[in-house]
Design an enzyme around this catalytic site. Structure first.
Site, mmCIF file in Angstrom:
data_model
loop_
_atom_site.group_PDB
_atom_site.id
_atom_site.type_symbol
_atom_site.label_atom_id
_atom_site.label_comp_id
_atom_site.label_asym_id
_atom_site.label_seq_id
_atom_site.Cartn_x
_atom_site.Cartn_y
_atom_site.Cartn_z
ATOM 1 N N ARG A 240 0.846 -1.192 0.000
ATOM 2 C CA ARG A 240 0.000 0.000 0.000
ATOM 3 C C ARG A 240 0.879 1.238 0.000
ATOM 4 O O ARG A 240 1.969 1.223 0.582
ATOM 5 C CB ARG A 240 -0.853 0.071 1.276
ATOM 6 C CG ARG A 240 -2.176 -0.621 1.208
ATOM 7 C CD ARG A 240 -3.137 0.050 0.213
ATOM 8 N NE ARG A 240 -4.396 -0.662 0.143
ATOM 9 C CZ ARG A 240 -4.649 -1.686 -0.671
ATOM 10 N NH1 ARG A 240 -3.738 -2.126 -1.510
ATOM 11 N NH2 ARG A 240 -5.823 -2.272 -0.667
ATOM 12 N N GLU A 269 -1.921 8.095 -4.203
ATOM 13 C CA GLU A 269 -2.207 7.718 -5.592
ATOM 14 C C GLU A 269 -3.642 8.119 -5.966
ATOM 15 O O GLU A 269 -4.511 8.143 -5.090
ATOM 16 C CB GLU A 269 -1.967 6.206 -5.794
ATOM 17 C CG GLU A 269 -2.877 5.302 -4.982
ATOM 18 C CD GLU A 269 -2.489 3.830 -5.074
ATOM 19 O OE1 GLU A 269 -1.320 3.486 -4.888
ATOM 20 O OE2 GLU A 269 -3.402 3.025 -5.322
ATOM 21 N N HIS A 287 -0.866 0.554 -9.784
ATOM 22 C CA HIS A 287 -1.670 -0.299 -8.885
ATOM 23 C C HIS A 287 -2.407 -1.399 -9.668
ATOM 24 O O HIS A 287 -3.643 -1.460 -9.652
ATOM 25 C CB HIS A 287 -2.649 0.561 -8.068
ATOM 26 C CG HIS A 287 -3.090 -0.118 -6.799
ATOM 27 N ND1 HIS A 287 -3.397 0.564 -5.645
ATOM 28 C CD2 HIS A 287 -3.264 -1.424 -6.506
ATOM 29 C CE1 HIS A 287 -3.764 -0.294 -4.701
ATOM 30 N NE2 HIS A 287 -3.682 -1.518 -5.204
HETATM 31 C C1 8YV Z 1 -7.087 -3.727 -6.033
HETATM 32 C C2 8YV Z 1 -5.672 -4.175 -3.966
HETATM 33 O O1 8YV Z 1 -6.865 -3.764 -7.389
HETATM 34 O O2 8YV Z 1 -7.026 -5.971 -3.283
HETATM 35 C C3 8YV Z 1 -6.343 -5.017 -2.946
HETATM 36 O O3 8YV Z 1 -6.188 -4.722 -1.745
HETATM 37 O O4 8YV Z 1 -4.904 -3.341 -3.652
HETATM 38 C C4 8YV Z 1 -5.910 -4.391 -5.415
HETATM 39 O O5 8YV Z 1 -6.036 -5.749 -5.671
HETATM 40 C C5 8YV Z 1 -7.472 -2.338 -5.735
HETATM 41 O O6 8YV Z 1 -7.401 -1.971 -4.414
HETATM 42 C C6 8YV Z 1 -8.873 -2.187 -6.260
HETATM 43 O O7 8YV Z 1 -9.487 -1.052 -5.815
#
Ligand code: 8YV
Length: 328
Positions: A240, A269, A287
């Site tokens: 993250r 982001e 991401h």
């Molecule tokens: C997502 C992610 O694509 O699952 C998660 O926690 O970070 C990613 O797989 C993203 O957050 C979708 O909003």
């Protein structure tokens, strides 16, 4: 009988919307507009359920404005965008999508680590710029992945899947740091060794961050940790934004205090720290670690399964706060 009303906050697969329409009165967002907090709060009026992604923030103010809300189902494994305690206190069920994205995200984390070690993005930009005139013995010479020491911070499902790739596929020595040490049954097949955090930064040739974000993890990688790393080492973040101090990292990369980095996630982001855009020795992706068609579909399907179960009295497959569920 009136059907429950739900909001699908972002565009998702039409097949998933169609499935939700079999059960609910669905308001969707086919244009994929990213709503402000106030817009999201307003659009949730009268809705019993919310199907969200990592871009939508669910906090106490939103919940208080929408006391009719019963379930928040995110198509993510990370859930730092949701105030789970505030949901639990108000009896709102929260669900997420673990497991279905583990291997896909591990593939991407490993690919990013390799791209940083072998300077793939940097050398591609050089070639595209028409700057390749001759072969030289040290042109884009990077560091090996095979046989190197892989340091994993956050040895959960995705961390272990990356460790498997490194240990079993590339003969890497795996060291890891986690709040708690894993069972010997998990460590042994990987030859994985628990170390304290500073040792991980000092000894690893390639550090990969896979820990969930929490206030305690904020800037867990900053100037001090970067200074512990070998000048030949790489840092990869598929966890993250906010876990790494991006300004400190941009400075360390510019000064070549570490060799390279690879980042799929960023503080604030989709904005990216301008210092990171300026340095050549970093691979930057928007991401997309879980972005394969099959995996995104599995995530959306699991979020829909959760929402359908939550509002039809069945047991949702992957709840985060199952304590709010009464007998079902
Ligand atoms: C997502 C992610 O694509 O699952 C998660 O926690 O970070 C990613 O797989 C993203 O957050 C979708 O909003």
């Amino acid at each position: 009988m009136t059907r429950p009303a739900v909001l699908v906050a972002r565009a998702v697969f039409p097949e998933v919307i169609a499935r939700l329409r079999e059960h609910f009165d669905v308001t969707d967002n086919p244009d994929d507009t990213v709503w402000s907090a106030a817009e999201l709060r307003a659009r949730l009026a009268g809705k019993a359920g919310a199907f969200i992604t990592g871009s939508e923030r669910i906090d106490a103010a939103l919940l208080d404005a929408n006391p009719q809300l019963k379930a928040v189902c995110t198509m993510t494994v990370g859930y730092n965008h949701i105030d789970v305690d505030a949901c639990t206190a108000r009896g709102v069920l929260v669900t997420y999508t673990p497991d279905v994205l583990t291997e896909t995200t591990a593939d991407f984390g490993f690919a990013l680590m390799m791209a940083a070690a072998r300077r793939m993005a940097e050398s591609e930009r050089f070639l595209r710029a028409g700057r390749w005139m001759k072969w030289s013995y040290d042109m884009f010479a990077g560091s090996d992945v095979h046989g190197a020491t892989l340091g994993i911070l956050g040895m959960g499902r995705i961390g272990q899947a990356i460790a498997r790739r490194g240990a079993l596929g590339f003969g890497m020595q795996v060291i890891y740091h986690n709040r708690s040490r894993l069972d010997a049954a998990v460590e042994q097949p990987l030859g994985a060794r628990w170390v304290d955090k500073d040792t991980l930064f000092r000894e690893a040739d390639h550090v990969v961050l896979v820990l969930p974000y929490s206030p305690a993890a904020h800037h867990i990688v900053g100037e001090r940790e970067l200074a512990l790393m070998k000048p030949t080492a790489t840092l990869t973040n598929v966890a993250r934004g906010g876990i790494v101090d991006d300004a400190a990292l941009a400075k360390a990369l510019a000064e070549r205090r570490i060799a390279a980095a690879a980042l799929d996630v960023f503080e604030g982001e989709p904005n990216v720290h301008p210092g990171l855009l300026e340095v050549p020795n970093v691979v930057l992706t928007p991401h997309i670690a879980s972005a394969t068609v099959a995996t995104r579909r599995a995530m959306a399907d699991l979020a829909a399964d959760n929402l359908i179960a939550a509002l039809t009295g069945a047991r949702p497959p992957t709840p985060i706060n199952p304590q709010v569920l009464g007998p079902r």
